[in-house]
Design a protein around this motif. Structure first.
Motif, PDB file in Angstrom:
ATOM      1  N   GLU A   1      24.016  -5.654 -15.304  1.00 13.61           N
ATOM      2  CA  GLU A   1      25.146  -4.943 -15.883  1.00 13.61           C
ATOM      3  C   GLU A   1      24.855  -3.457 -16.021  1.00 13.61           C
ATOM      4  O   GLU A   1      25.756  -2.641 -16.197  1.00 13.61           O
ATOM      5  CB  GLU A   1      25.475  -5.514 -17.267  1.00 13.61           C
ATOM      6  CG  GLU A   1      26.020  -6.927 -17.221  1.00 13.61           C
ATOM      7  CD  GLU A   1      26.496  -7.392 -18.581  1.00 13.61           C
ATOM      8  OE1 GLU A   1      26.055  -6.811 -19.584  1.00 13.61           O
ATOM      9  OE2 GLU A   1      27.320  -8.315 -18.631  1.00 13.61           O
ATOM     10  N   GLY A   2      23.612  -3.096 -15.921  1.00 17.57           N
ATOM     11  CA  GLY A   2      23.174  -1.712 -15.990  1.00 17.57           C
ATOM     12  C   GLY A   2      21.666  -1.687 -15.884  1.00 17.57           C
ATOM     13  O   GLY A   2      21.023  -2.732 -15.706  1.00 17.57           O
ATOM     14  N   TYR A   3      21.076  -0.503 -15.979  1.00 14.91           N
ATOM     15  CA  TYR A   3      19.620  -0.437 -15.893  1.00 14.91           C
ATOM     16  C   TYR A   3      19.127   0.850 -16.542  1.00 14.91           C
ATOM     17  O   TYR A   3      19.888   1.804 -16.725  1.00 14.91           O
ATOM     18  CB  TYR A   3      19.158  -0.514 -14.436  1.00 14.91           C
ATOM     19  CG  TYR A   3      19.307   0.773 -13.660  1.00 14.91           C
ATOM     20  CD1 TYR A   3      18.200   1.564 -13.341  1.00 14.91           C
ATOM     21  CD2 TYR A   3      20.560   1.215 -13.230  1.00 14.91           C
ATOM     22  CE1 TYR A   3      18.328   2.739 -12.631  1.00 14.91           C
ATOM     23  CE2 TYR A   3      20.692   2.387 -12.512  1.00 14.91           C
ATOM     24  CZ  TYR A   3      19.575   3.149 -12.219  1.00 14.91           C
ATOM     25  OH  TYR A   3      19.709   4.327 -11.519  1.00 14.91           O
ATOM     26  N   TYR A   4      17.845   0.871 -16.890  1.00 17.81           N
ATOM     27  CA  TYR A   4      17.227   2.043 -17.475  1.00 17.81           C
ATOM     28  C   TYR A   4      16.703   2.930 -16.349  1.00 17.81           C
ATOM     29  O   TYR A   4      15.652   2.657 -15.763  1.00 17.81           O
ATOM     30  CB  TYR A   4      16.095   1.635 -18.428  1.00 17.81           C
ATOM     31  CG  TYR A   4      16.602   1.108 -19.753  1.00 17.81           C
ATOM     32  CD1 TYR A   4      16.899   1.978 -20.793  1.00 17.81           C
ATOM     33  CD2 TYR A   4      16.812  -0.252 -19.950  1.00 17.81           C
ATOM     34  CE1 TYR A   4      17.379   1.508 -22.011  1.00 17.81           C
ATOM     35  CE2 TYR A   4      17.293  -0.739 -21.155  1.00 17.81           C
ATOM     36  CZ  TYR A   4      17.571   0.145 -22.185  1.00 17.81           C
ATOM     37  OH  TYR A   4      18.058  -0.325 -23.379  1.00 17.81           O
ATOM     38  N   ALA A   5      17.448   3.994 -16.040  1.00 14.99           N
ATOM     39  CA  ALA A   5      17.032   4.921 -14.994  1.00 14.99           C
ATOM     40  C   ALA A   5      15.903   5.825 -15.496  1.00 14.99           C
ATOM     41  O   ALA A   5      14.957   6.108 -14.768  1.00 14.99           O
ATOM     42  CB  ALA A   5      18.222   5.765 -14.539  1.00 14.99           C
ATOM     43  N   ASN A   6      16.030   6.320 -16.740  1.00 18.61           N
ATOM     44  CA  ASN A   6      15.038   7.170 -17.399  1.00 18.61           C
ATOM     45  C   ASN A   6      14.909   8.539 -16.713  1.00 18.61           C
ATOM     46  O   ASN A   6      15.334   8.713 -15.573  1.00 18.61           O
ATOM     47  CB  ASN A   6      13.668   6.486 -17.461  1.00 18.61           C
ATOM     48  CG  ASN A   6      13.742   5.095 -18.056  1.00 18.61           C
ATOM     49  OD1 ASN A   6      14.533   4.832 -18.952  1.00 18.61           O
ATOM     50  ND2 ASN A   6      12.925   4.186 -17.556  1.00 18.61           N
ATOM     51  N   TYR A   7      14.318   9.481 -17.441  1.00 18.50           N
ATOM     52  CA  TYR A   7      14.050  10.804 -16.881  1.00 18.50           C
ATOM     53  C   TYR A   7      12.901  11.444 -17.649  1.00 18.50           C
ATOM     54  O   TYR A   7      12.470  10.936 -18.694  1.00 18.50           O
ATOM     55  CB  TYR A   7      15.300  11.685 -16.923  1.00 18.50           C
ATOM     56  CG  TYR A   7      15.823  12.005 -18.307  1.00 18.50           C
ATOM     57  CD1 TYR A   7      15.406  13.138 -19.002  1.00 18.50           C
ATOM     58  CD2 TYR A   7      16.754  11.163 -18.927  1.00 18.50           C
ATOM     59  CE1 TYR A   7      15.890  13.435 -20.267  1.00 18.50           C
ATOM     60  CE2 TYR A   7      17.239  11.448 -20.193  1.00 18.50           C
ATOM     61  CZ  TYR A   7      16.802  12.589 -20.856  1.00 18.50           C
ATOM     62  OH  TYR A   7      17.276  12.868 -22.118  1.00 18.50           O
TER      63      TYR A   7
ATOM     64  N   PRO B   1      14.844   1.421  -3.603  1.00 22.56           N
ATOM     65  CA  PRO B   1      13.571   2.021  -4.019  1.00 22.56           C
ATOM     66  C   PRO B   1      13.766   3.259  -4.893  1.00 22.56           C
ATOM     67  O   PRO B   1      14.797   3.933  -4.836  1.00 22.56           O
ATOM     68  CB  PRO B   1      12.913   2.399  -2.683  1.00 22.56           C
ATOM     69  CG  PRO B   1      14.067   2.626  -1.761  1.00 22.56           C
ATOM     70  CD  PRO B   1      15.143   1.652  -2.184  1.00 22.56           C
ATOM     71  N   GLU B   2      12.773   3.523  -5.745  1.00 20.28           N
ATOM     72  CA  GLU B   2      12.687   4.737  -6.561  1.00 20.28           C
ATOM     73  C   GLU B   2      13.952   4.981  -7.383  1.00 20.28           C
ATOM     74  O   GLU B   2      14.469   6.086  -7.454  1.00 20.28           O
ATOM     75  CB  GLU B   2      12.377   5.955  -5.678  1.00 20.28           C
ATOM     76  CG  GLU B   2      11.042   5.844  -4.962  1.00 20.28           C
ATOM     77  CD  GLU B   2      10.655   7.136  -4.268  1.00 20.28           C
ATOM     78  OE1 GLU B   2      11.488   8.060  -4.213  1.00 20.28           O
ATOM     79  OE2 GLU B   2       9.524   7.212  -3.758  1.00 20.28           O
ATOM     80  N   MET B   3      14.431   3.943  -8.031  1.00 16.72           N
ATOM     81  CA  MET B   3      15.616   4.059  -8.882  1.00 16.72           C
ATOM     82  C   MET B   3      15.258   4.177 -10.369  1.00 16.72           C
ATOM     83  O   MET B   3      16.078   4.610 -11.163  1.00 16.72           O
ATOM     84  CB  MET B   3      16.529   2.850  -8.671  1.00 16.72           C
ATOM     85  CG  MET B   3      17.197   2.814  -7.308  1.00 16.72           C
ATOM     86  SD  MET B   3      18.429   4.119  -7.105  1.00 16.72           S
ATOM     87  CE  MET B   3      19.711   3.549  -8.208  1.00 16.72           C
ATOM     88  N   VAL B   4      14.058   3.772 -10.733  1.00 16.94           N
ATOM     89  CA  VAL B   4      13.642   3.764 -12.125  1.00 16.94           C
ATOM     90  C   VAL B   4      12.418   4.660 -12.302  1.00 16.94           C
ATOM     91  O   VAL B   4      11.421   4.489 -11.582  1.00 16.94           O
ATOM     92  CB  VAL B   4      13.319   2.349 -12.614  1.00 16.94           C
ATOM     93  CG1 VAL B   4      12.867   2.367 -14.079  1.00 16.94           C
ATOM     94  CG2 VAL B   4      14.505   1.416 -12.422  1.00 16.94           C
TER      95      VAL B   4
END
Length: 248
Positions: free
Chosen positions: A180-186, A238-241
């Motif tokens: 339903e969503g995800y933690y992308a973070n920065y 790839p490389e989404m989080v």
């Protein structure tokens, strides 16, 4: 957050096929289930335009006896005659499964009242049409918190800031099945050159700049979504989080 739940075609009970689900390796040994939804593909006869039927899901103890009612839904009566993906809320059954440690599989028996041989349930076969279990769990922040997170790092220093992207808020939940969503973070914060390696200080001074807080480790996002002809597709992006931040 959502968890990957692997599907397996189980044995049969009184001539009916059982379906079972097992948790992926990334699941914690203890978890709190916020919700669970079973998705089953139904294929109705073209002549059964106004067919109305009820799908039932029951838990199965081992491979021998039917247990509690896991969920039910009424389908059909519309333009598609009850064809396509049908959804059953199986939250209570998933919570009982998780409360027992989820060490073994969650076995379910899916039955249909009113189908009369005019509706076929896809309880196996190719990945695009097999049953799905969408399992939402509450994140255990205390267990997953690490020093690289901003809530545990020194004030103002380089750290990873958690940031949740909701597909529902973006209006993408109509075609994205899971998650339903995800933690992308920065990354945010400052880098102290005195704490960097000598070679990095020399290089930064030579270029007239200082080191920046930036991602140094990523992970992929597993996305399950509807493709053409309502087929379900799973793709690893790839490389989404952002997993870790540092001063490279």
């Amino acid at each position: 957050m959502s968890l990957k739940v692997d599907f397996f075609a189980g044995e049969t009970l009184n001539g009916q096929r059982l379906i079972e689900f097992r948790l992926g390796q990334e699941a914690e040994s203890e978890m709190s289930v916020a919700g669970a939804e079973l998705m089953v593909r139904a294929e109705a006869s073209p002549r059964a335009r106004r067919l109305r039927y009820t799908l039932w899901a029951f838990t199965v103890r081992g491979n021998s006896s039917v247990g509690e009612l896991a969920g039910a839904t009424v389908a059909g009566g519309g333009r598609n005659g009850g064809r396509g993906w049908q959804r059953l809320d199986v939250t209570d059954a998933a919570r009982r499964w998780a409360a027992n440690g989820a060490h073994g599989p969650l076995r379910l028996l899916v039955d249909c009242s009113g189908c009369g041989g005019r509706v076929r349930l896809r309880l196996g076969g190719g990945a695009a049409a097999r049953p799905l279990l969408r399992l939402r769990v509450r994140p255990r922040r205390a267990r997953s918190r690490r020093a690289l997170d901003c809530d545990a790092a020194a004030s103002g220093s380089c750290c990873r800031q958690t940031y949740y992207v909701s597909f529902r808020a973006l209006g993408w939940d109509s075609w994205i099945v899971a998650p339903e969503g995800y933690y992308a973070n920065y990354c945010r914060g400052a880098c102290d050159p005195l704490n960097s390696y000598h070679s990095q200080i020399v290089e930064a001074a030579a270029l007239g700049r200082s080191t920046c807080c930036a991602p140094v480790r990523f992970s992929a996002l597993s996305l399950i979504y509807f493709g053409d002809d309502a087929n379900i597709i799973k793709r690893d992006l790839p490389e989404m989080v952002v997993e870790e931040c540092d001063c490279p």
